[in-house]
Design an enzyme around this catalytic site. Structure first.
Site, PDB file in Angstrom:
ATOM      1  N   CYS A 198       7.282  12.284 -38.281  1.00 29.68           N
ATOM      2  CA  CYS A 198       6.899  13.613 -38.749  1.00 29.68           C
ATOM      3  C   CYS A 198       6.695  13.514 -40.263  1.00 29.68           C
ATOM      4  O   CYS A 198       7.651  13.481 -41.033  1.00 29.68           O
ATOM      5  CB  CYS A 198       7.997  14.630 -38.416  1.00 29.68           C
ATOM      6  SG  CYS A 198       7.592  16.299 -38.941  1.00 29.68           S
ATOM      7  N   LEU A 199       5.439  13.406 -40.670  1.00 28.50           N
ATOM      8  CA  LEU A 199       5.101  13.259 -42.083  1.00 28.50           C
ATOM      9  C   LEU A 199       3.742  13.913 -42.305  1.00 28.50           C
ATOM     10  O   LEU A 199       2.762  13.580 -41.627  1.00 28.50           O
ATOM     11  CB  LEU A 199       5.059  11.772 -42.466  1.00 28.50           C
ATOM     12  CG  LEU A 199       4.800  11.434 -43.922  1.00 28.50           C
ATOM     13  CD1 LEU A 199       5.908  11.972 -44.833  1.00 28.50           C
ATOM     14  CD2 LEU A 199       4.673   9.922 -44.107  1.00 28.50           C
TER      15      LEU A 199
END
Length: 194
Positions: free
Chosen positions: A88-89
């Site tokens: 999750c970036l």
């Protein structure tokens, strides 16, 4: 369509300063759209001393579309799935820019290891532990780094020997261990199912 000329240029850029950054990117077989990256665990974190493998798939439209990245090495982190390795970036999603490169994306993933964002988790269980039992989180993250990201060649050879003694060929055993990030139990399951 993937801009393969740019990909080759980016691979050359990464190979020029491996000593300084510790970051590597190389093609899987002869396919420039399927790559494997590697980043060292940041110093002063529970990931220090580990080397983390990251699967990279370049979609049609790269560099205008972000690369798809996921951890191949198991890691205990709020923003990385402990099951699938999904990351999750923001720059791997809606904040991607064609000005970014594979190396800058991997540097951002490495920075994420240093600065978790538990309020925007990929793995809710890890995020909850990070927020409520920080020392337990650190101990678990260190344990996972020791177990999955630090490949001692002696440990690998011992695993290979054990599995070969069970009747599997050396080549199949090494392939299964590589595919499972060195996890002996998962490798055994993979060998039994094939």
């Amino acid at each position: 369509m993937v801009d393969f000329a740019r990909v080759q240029k980016e691979l050359q850029e990464c190979s020029r300063d491996i000593e300084a950054s510790g970051i590597t990117v190389s093609p899987k077989a002869d396919n420039l759209a399927r790559l494997i990256g590697s980043i060292p665990g940041p110093i002063g974190t529970p990931y220090e001393g580990g080397t983390f493998q990251i699967d990279i798939s370049l979609p049609d439209g790269y560099p205008f579309a972000p690369p798809k990245m996921r951890f191949a090495t198991k890691v205990w982190h709020p923003n990385i799935s402990s099951q699938s390795g999904a990351i999750c970036l923001d720059i791997l999603k809606d904040q991607w820019s064609p000005a970014l490169t594979l190396k800058t994306a991997l540097l951002s993933v490495q920075a994420l290891l240093s600065a978790p964002e538990p309020d925007d988790p990929q793995d809710a269980v890890v995020a909850k532990q990070y927020l409520r039992e920080y020392q337990t989180f650190v101990a678990t993250a260190r344990y996972w780094t020791e177990t999955f990201a630090k490949a001692s060649s002696l440990g690998v050879e011992e695993k290979v020997q054990k599995l070969v003694e069970m009747g599997f060929t050396d080549v199949l055993v090494r392939s299964a261990l590589e595919a499972t990030g060195g996890d002996e139990n998962l490798a055994l399951e993979k060998l039994r199912s094939s």
